[in-house]
Design a protein around this motif. Sequence first.
Motif, PDB file in Angstrom:
ATOM      1  N   SER A  85       0.829  -1.206   0.000  1.00 13.89           N
ATOM      2  CA  SER A  85       0.000   0.000   0.000  1.00 13.89           C
ATOM      3  C   SER A  85       0.863   1.255   0.000  1.00 13.89           C
ATOM      4  CB  SER A  85      -0.947  -0.009   1.210  1.00 13.89           C
ATOM      5  OG  SER A  85      -0.277   0.318   2.408  1.00 13.89           O
ATOM      6  N   TYR A  86       2.021   1.183   0.632  1.00 14.05           N
ATOM      7  CA  TYR A  86       2.952   2.309   0.610  1.00 14.05           C
ATOM      8  C   TYR A  86       3.632   2.426  -0.753  1.00 14.05           C
ATOM      9  CZ  TYR A  86       2.881   3.283   5.658  1.00 14.05           C
ATOM     10  OH  TYR A  86       2.515   3.659   6.922  1.00 14.05           O
ATOM     11  N   LEU A  87       4.066   1.297  -1.302  1.00 16.09           N
ATOM     12  CA  LEU A  87       4.846   1.315  -2.539  1.00 16.09           C
ATOM     13  C   LEU A  87       4.006   1.584  -3.783  1.00 16.09           C
ATOM     14  CD1 LEU A  87       7.168  -1.700  -1.711  1.00 16.09           C
ATOM     15  CD2 LEU A  87       7.907   0.659  -2.025  1.00 16.09           C
ATOM     16  N   LEU A  88       2.754   1.161  -3.765  1.00 17.27           N
ATOM     17  CA  LEU A  88       1.920   1.293  -4.964  1.00 17.27           C
ATOM     18  C   LEU A  88       0.950   2.460  -4.906  1.00 17.27           C
ATOM     19  CD1 LEU A  88       1.012  -2.454  -5.694  1.00 17.27           C
ATOM     20  CD2 LEU A  88       2.974  -1.122  -6.498  1.00 17.27           C
ATOM     21  N   ARG A  89       0.936   3.145  -3.785  1.00 18.30           N
ATOM     22  CA  ARG A  89      -0.004   4.268  -3.630  1.00 18.30           C
ATOM     23  C   ARG A  89       0.177   5.276  -4.768  1.00 18.30           C
ATOM     24  NH1 ARG A  89      -0.910   8.062   1.753  1.00 18.30           N
ATOM     25  NH2 ARG A  89      -2.295   9.573   0.761  1.00 18.30           N
ATOM     26  N   ASP A  90      -0.934   5.676  -5.350  1.00 20.74           N
ATOM     27  CA  ASP A  90      -0.970   6.648  -6.459  1.00 20.74           C
ATOM     28  C   ASP A  90      -0.383   6.103  -7.755  1.00 20.74           C
ATOM     29  OD1 ASP A  90      -2.079   8.554  -4.706  1.00 20.74           O
ATOM     30  OD2 ASP A  90      -0.076   9.199  -4.066  1.00 20.74           O
ATOM     31  N   LYS A  91      -0.051   4.820  -7.785  1.00 22.66           N
ATOM     32  CA  LYS A  91       0.508   4.225  -9.009  1.00 22.66           C
ATOM     33  C   LYS A  91      -0.420   3.162  -9.606  1.00 22.66           C
ATOM     34  CE  LYS A  91       5.312   4.899  -7.524  1.00 22.66           C
ATOM     35  NZ  LYS A  91       5.033   5.465  -6.185  1.00 22.66           N
ATOM     36  N   TYR A  92      -1.058   2.374  -8.734  1.00 19.04           N
ATOM     37  CA  TYR A  92      -1.947   1.307  -9.203  1.00 19.04           C
ATOM     38  C   TYR A  92      -3.198   1.255  -8.337  1.00 19.04           C
ATOM     39  CZ  TYR A  92       1.973  -0.378 -11.965  1.00 19.04           C
ATOM     40  OH  TYR A  92       2.997  -0.459 -12.866  1.00 19.04           O
ATOM     41  N   ASP A  93      -4.233   0.729  -8.900  1.00 18.96           N
ATOM     42  CA  ASP A  93      -5.450   0.426  -8.168  1.00 18.96           C
ATOM     43  C   ASP A  93      -5.158  -0.864  -7.401  1.00 18.96           C
ATOM     44  OD1 ASP A  93      -7.921  -0.316  -7.263  1.00 18.96           O
ATOM     45  OD2 ASP A  93      -8.935  -0.147  -9.188  1.00 18.96           O
ATOM     46  N   PHE A  94      -4.882  -0.759  -6.098  1.00 20.19           N
ATOM     47  CA  PHE A  94      -4.355  -1.877  -5.321  1.00 20.19           C
ATOM     48  C   PHE A  94      -5.418  -2.432  -4.376  1.00 20.19           C
ATOM     49  CE2 PHE A  94      -1.398  -3.299  -1.719  1.00 20.19           C
ATOM     50  CZ  PHE A  94      -1.163  -4.538  -2.307  1.00 20.19           C
ATOM     51  N   THR A  95      -5.580  -3.760  -4.397  1.00 19.74           N
ATOM     52  CA  THR A  95      -6.536  -4.455  -3.536  1.00 19.74           C
ATOM     53  C   THR A  95      -5.825  -5.570  -2.784  1.00 19.74           C
ATOM     54  OG1 THR A  95      -8.332  -4.037  -5.108  1.00 19.74           O
ATOM     55  CG2 THR A  95      -8.706  -5.721  -3.428  1.00 19.74           C
ATOM     56  N   VAL A  96      -6.044  -5.636  -1.481  1.00 24.20           N
ATOM     57  CA  VAL A  96      -5.506  -6.745  -0.699  1.00 24.20           C
ATOM     58  C   VAL A  96      -6.622  -7.731  -0.394  1.00 24.20           C
ATOM     59  CG1 VAL A  96      -3.597  -5.459   0.321  1.00 24.20           C
ATOM     60  CG2 VAL A  96      -5.810  -5.459   1.472  1.00 24.20           C
ATOM     61  N   TYR A  97      -6.279  -9.009  -0.441  1.00 22.39           N
ATOM     62  CA  TYR A  97      -7.201 -10.087  -0.119  1.00 22.39           C
ATOM     63  C   TYR A  97      -6.779 -10.651   1.237  1.00 22.39           C
ATOM     64  CZ  TYR A  97      -8.660 -10.089  -5.064  1.00 22.39           C
ATOM     65  OH  TYR A  97      -9.145  -9.738  -6.300  1.00 22.39           O
ATOM     66  N   MET A  98      -7.687 -10.533   2.219  1.00 18.02           N
ATOM     67  CA  MET A  98      -7.324 -10.850   3.599  1.00 18.02           C
ATOM     68  C   MET A  98      -8.399 -11.669   4.297  1.00 18.02           C
ATOM     69  SD  MET A  98      -5.853  -7.123   4.827  1.00 18.02           S
ATOM     70  CE  MET A  98      -5.249  -7.783   6.386  1.00 18.02           C
TER      71      MET A  98
END
Length: 387
Positions: A97-110
């Motif tokens: 979430s830190y590395l991809l913020r503002d770069k990709y639409d990021f979803t975590v599966y938890m």
Amino acid sequence: MLNDIVALSKMLDLHDFYFWLKELGIGFTPLIRIPQTINPFDEKIPIFAKLEYVNFGESVKARPFATMYYLYMHSGKLDTKRKAVAATSGNFGLAGSYLLRDKYDFTVYMSENTVKENEGLIQKLMQNRTKIETFSDRYCPTVAAKRGEAIAAARYIEKIDSEVVNFDQYDDIGNPLSHFLTTAPEIYYQTGGKITHLVIALGTCGTMIGCASWLRQTVKGIKIVGLIPEEGHHQLGLRSRDELGASSFFKEAEKLCDEIVEIADKDAYNAMLTLWNANIPAGISSGTNFLGALKIAERLNEEKKRGAIVTMIPDSCENYGGFLRRHLKNITGVEFEEICNQFEELKAKAQSEREKHVLQLKTGGVRLVETLIKVAKVRNSSYFQGG
């Protein structure tokens, strides 16, 4: 697997790779000596711990996520992607979430349990604009029985959606590679090559494989000890023997270990509190690691042997407030309210240490890059010269 790791290592421009990590604020973490007040065997058998919570991304998981990201960028794998997913028990997704913020639409599966009980982590994910999908896994995604939905879902969405990239820490060689190229050489340099025992808990097993593979080839006679939690545990990020099927790396890790020791929840949590009393803002799995290292130190002492044990503080306590509030008393008998002030002080300490470490790397750190290149290549030159 070692051959694959070595082959990939030779293909990388190490200066570019290490410099990129430096600019992010990842790696080159301090190695501290556990104080004698909590290691009674310190005089002859010191225990050293890597403080991984100072990484940008907040944990040891920043290393594999960043390495996988670097490999994907340079291979062209991300050229047509605009969405990213990752199955995670928490730290890997937080790093992403830190590395991809503002770069990709990021979803975590938890796991839905993790989302319900780990409010601090979830709040940070949301602040980083990361989406969350929940599944009926245990705390850590697995592939056993009817569990494992998170891992399966992440792999499936990547297959059916050409715009999605799955950061699969359970199967991607970038996971152990990150520790082969960074964590292990750092440990070697920081101990002057005098490490005798590496003691690490098993989750995805990437840390164990990367570190143990490099150190076995570099330090003669080193002993490798893996740690696993008991079945039905509350040691977040770790996996019991039944759960370890979630990672394709387990069999490789098992072969590298001289022994695997099971750690009970009560012992792990009490060890975490012991670290707190030594002003070390340790997370739950850090208690597991410290206790495992202490057991090895005790054994060496009984055998009248010397040693230098290295373990890891994978993350800090800062994201576990809600979880500890729910479970600490049942596991240890200690009310969270009794240690709440201590928790808040240690939480602030971890955040302050991270800010300082990241700033130091970004504004300097060139010497560290140069040193790590020399250690990785010269100390283990056979890897990089085809020997």
